[in-house]
Design an enzyme around this catalytic site. Structure first.
Site, mmCIF file in Angstrom:
data_model
loop_
_atom_site.group_PDB
_atom_site.id
_atom_site.type_symbol
_atom_site.label_atom_id
_atom_site.label_comp_id
_atom_site.label_asym_id
_atom_site.label_seq_id
_atom_site.Cartn_x
_atom_site.Cartn_y
_atom_site.Cartn_z
ATOM 1 N N HIS A 113 -3.698 -5.520 1.471
ATOM 2 C CA HIS A 113 -3.415 -5.884 2.865
ATOM 3 C C HIS A 113 -3.913 -7.304 3.137
ATOM 4 O O HIS A 113 -4.774 -7.825 2.424
ATOM 5 C CB HIS A 113 -4.128 -4.930 3.830
ATOM 6 N N CYS A 149 0.833 -1.200 0.000
ATOM 7 C CA CYS A 149 0.000 0.000 0.000
ATOM 8 C C CYS A 149 0.876 1.262 0.000
ATOM 9 O O CYS A 149 1.582 1.521 -0.967
ATOM 10 C CB CYS A 149 -0.975 -0.045 1.175
#
Length: 485
Positions: free
Chosen positions: A431, A333
Site C-alpha cells: 500500500h 493487496c
C-alpha cells in the site's frame, strides 16, 4: 501533569478527525508536546506503526500533524468491518479476535483496561493529549460500558468539546438534541461546542450560535468555515466514499477503481486524484467498469466475499473486455490476490473456511494464513527501476509462475508481486505506492499519461499547516488549552 481535551461529534463524519489533526499541528507548532488518541476506531483504512502494529489512518495523520511517529497506543482498539454485523478486533496493534456487534458489547469491559493502559503511556510522553471520540455520545443505547465517548471521558476525567456539522443541516437540533438525551453527569463533561463546515456569511449564524448556547448552557467556542483543502488529506474511513470520488481534473487518461464493499486503505489513490493528466473514477456498485486505460483492484478486508461481489456486479466481464482491448490492470493487496488463479482460506481467516477460483489474470495462487505482515518498505519497482516506499499490511502467501517476474524488489533483498508474461497485468501487496513521485511517474508513463513532479508528502504537510492556520483564525486556541483538564 498532562492536560487532555476530548472532541466528540453529534454524529459520524462531522469532521472530528480533521479538526483534531489541525489542532495537533497548531499546538505542536507552538512548542507543546501534543499526542493524538482515539480509544476506539472503526475503519478499514489503517496505517502501520513503527512499534509493529496497526492503527486507524486518521490517528497516523494526527501523529504526523504532531511531528510524531505513529504509535499503537494512539488507537488501542481498532474495529475492521468484515460484514454488516461483525468486525475483526485489533487491540494495541494486533489481531485480538473477530466479534459480531452484540458480542463486541460484552468485550468492552475487558478492552477498557487496554484503553486505559495506552492512554496512560501517551500521557507520560506528552504535555497535551487530544482525544477523538467515535460516532456520537447521543447513541445512548451504547452508553453502558462505553469506551469511545462519555464512558472514556468520565473514567479519565477528560473535558469534552462537542462538534456539530452545519453542512448537513439541522446543526441546532444536532447539538441541542445531543444535550437533551445525555445523562446529566455526561452533559456536565462538555465544556463547549464548535460548529464545523460553515459556508457563507458568518454573521448570519450569530443568532444560531447564541440559541444553541442558551438552550444547552454550553458556550460556543467557534464557527469554523468549510475547509475545501481537506479533500487533499487522507480520509478516515469509507464514509468519505459516500461523496463523489472523481478527480476534478479533465485528464486524458482514465484510471478506474471498483468500490468493493470492504475496500481498505482507499487513500492509496489520493495522490492520483491530484495528477492533472489523470481522471480517477471510483466506480460504484451497479455501474459498469468504464472504458479506461488502467483498472486498479484495491485492497479489501475480505478478499473472498468481495471477489464474489465483484462477479455479482458483472465487473469480471468488464475486466476481461478491458484486457482484450489492451488495457492495463494493477492489483493491490486483496486486489492482487483476486487476480490469481485461486484463493484458499483453510483457517477461516475471513470468517468461514473455504476458497474460490480467482479471476485468472495472473498465474499465481494465494493461501490465507494466520500471520499478519505489518511492515514499512522501500525499494525499486520492476521493470522500470523506479524508487518506491509503502507498507505491507496483509495475511496470505502468494506463489506461482508469474511471481518469477516480481513487481517490487525491497531494499532488504526480498521481492513482492507478479507480472503477467505480456506485462499488462501487475499485482503486489504494498500500500501507499502512489505517494512516491518516482513510482507514480513510472506508473503513469506505463499507461501513456504525463506525470507531474509534485511531491505528495510535501503537499500533505502544506495542507496540515494551512488547516492549523484556518483553525487558529476561527477558534481561540488559548481558550481551548485552558479548558483541557
Amino acid at each position: 501533569m498532562t492536560k487532555a481535551l476530548m472532541f466528540q461529534g453529534t454524529g459520524s463524519d462531522v469532521g472530528k478527525s480533521l479538526l483534531v489533526a489541525g489542532f495537533c499541528r497548531a499546538f505542536a507548532r507552538s512548542g507543546v508536546r501534543v499526542k493524538p488518541f482515539k480509544p476506539q476506531n472503526m475503519s478499514n483504512n489503517a496505517a502501520v506503526t513503527e512499534d509493529g502494529g496497526e492503527i486507524g489512518r486518521a490517528q497516523a495523520l494526527q501523529a504526523r500533524a504532531c511531528y510524531a511517529a505513529p504509535s499503537l497506543d494512539m488507537n488501542p482498539v481498532l474495529l475492521k468491518p468484515q460484514s454488516d454485523v461483525g468486525s475483526q478486533v485489533i487491540v494495541q496493534g494486533k489481531i485480538f479476535g473477530v466479534a459480531k456487534a452484540r458480542d463486541y458489547q460484552a468485550l468492552k469491559p475487558q478492552l477498557a483496561g487496554f484503553v486505559a493502559a495506552s492512554y496512560a503511556k501517551l500521557c507520560e510522553k506528552a504535555d497535551l493529549v487530544l482525544v477523538e471520540g467515535a460516532g456520537s455520545p447521543a447513541e445512548i443505547n451504547l452508553r453502558r460500558d462505553d469506551i469511545a465517548n462519555m464512558g472514556f471521558a468520565r473514567a479519565h476525567d477528560v473535558p469534552v468539546v462537542l462538534i456539530g456539522d452545519i453542512d448537513r443541516g439541522g446543526v441546532i437540533a444536532q447539538i441541542v438534541g445531543t444535550k437533551s438525551v445525555l445523562d446529566p453527569l455526561d452533559a456536565a463533561m462538555v465544556r463547549g461546542f464548535l460548529v464545523n463546515k460553515f459556508r457563507g456569511d458568518a454573521s448570519l449564524f450569530s443568532q444560531g450560535m447564541a440559541m444553541i448556547a442558551e438552550k444547552t448552557g454550553w458556550p460556543g467556542l467557534g464557527l469554523i468555515p468549510f475547509f475545501p483543502q481537506a479533500a487533499r488529506l487522507p480520509a478516515e474511513d469509507a464514509m468519505a466514499l459516500a461523496q463523489p470520488r472523481v478527480s476534478s481534473s479533465g485528464g486524458r487518461k482514465i484510471i478506474a477503481v471498483p468500490m468493493l464493499p470492504h475496500i481498505s486503505n482507499f487513500d492509496d489513490f489520493d495522490p492520483l486524484k491530484l495528477e492533472p493528466d489523470v481522471r480517477l473514477e471510483m466506480v460504484r456498485p451497479g455501474e459498469p467498469l468504464p472504458v479506461c486505460n488502467l483498472i486498479v483492484l484495491p485492497g479489501t478486508k475480505t478478499t473472498l466475499s468481495d471477489l464474489a461481489f465483484f462477479r455479482a456486479q458483472g465487473w469480471d466481464i468488464d475486466l476481461r473486455a478491458h484486457v482484450r482491448r489492451g488495457g492495463k490492470v494493477l492489483g493491490i493487496c486483496g486486489g492482487y490476490q483476486m487476480l490469481g488463479n485461486s484463493i484458499d482460506d483453510p483457517l477461516g481467516m475471513e470468517g468461514f473456511f473455504g476458497g474460490a477460483e480467482g479471476l485468472g489474470l495472473l498465474d499465481v495462487e494465494t493461501t490465507l494464513t494466520s500471520d499478519k505482515i505489518l511492515l514499512a518498505c522501500t525499494g525499486i519497482s520492476q521493470p522500470e527501476g523506479a524508487a518506491f516506499s509503502g507498507y505491507e499490511m496483509h495475511v496470505g502467501v502468494t506463489r506461482g509462475a508469474d511471481c518469477e517476474r516480481n513487481f517490487l524488489t525491497f531494499a532488504d533483498g526480498r521481492s513482492d508481486g507478479a507480472i503477467s508474461p505480456d506485462g499488462a497485468i501487475r499485482g503486489c501487496y504494498l500500500h501507499g505506492l502512489f505517494g512516491h513521485e518516482s513510482f507514480r511517474g513510472a506508473l503513469l508513463r506505463w499507461i501513456g499519461a504525463e506525470a507531474s513532479d509534485f511531491a505528495y508528502e510535501a503537499e500533505v504537510e502544506r495542507v496540515l499547516d494551512a488547516l492549523a492556520d484556518h483553525l487558529a483564525g476561527h477558534v481561540d486556541l488559548d481558550a481551548l488549552l485552558k479548558l483541557a483538564g
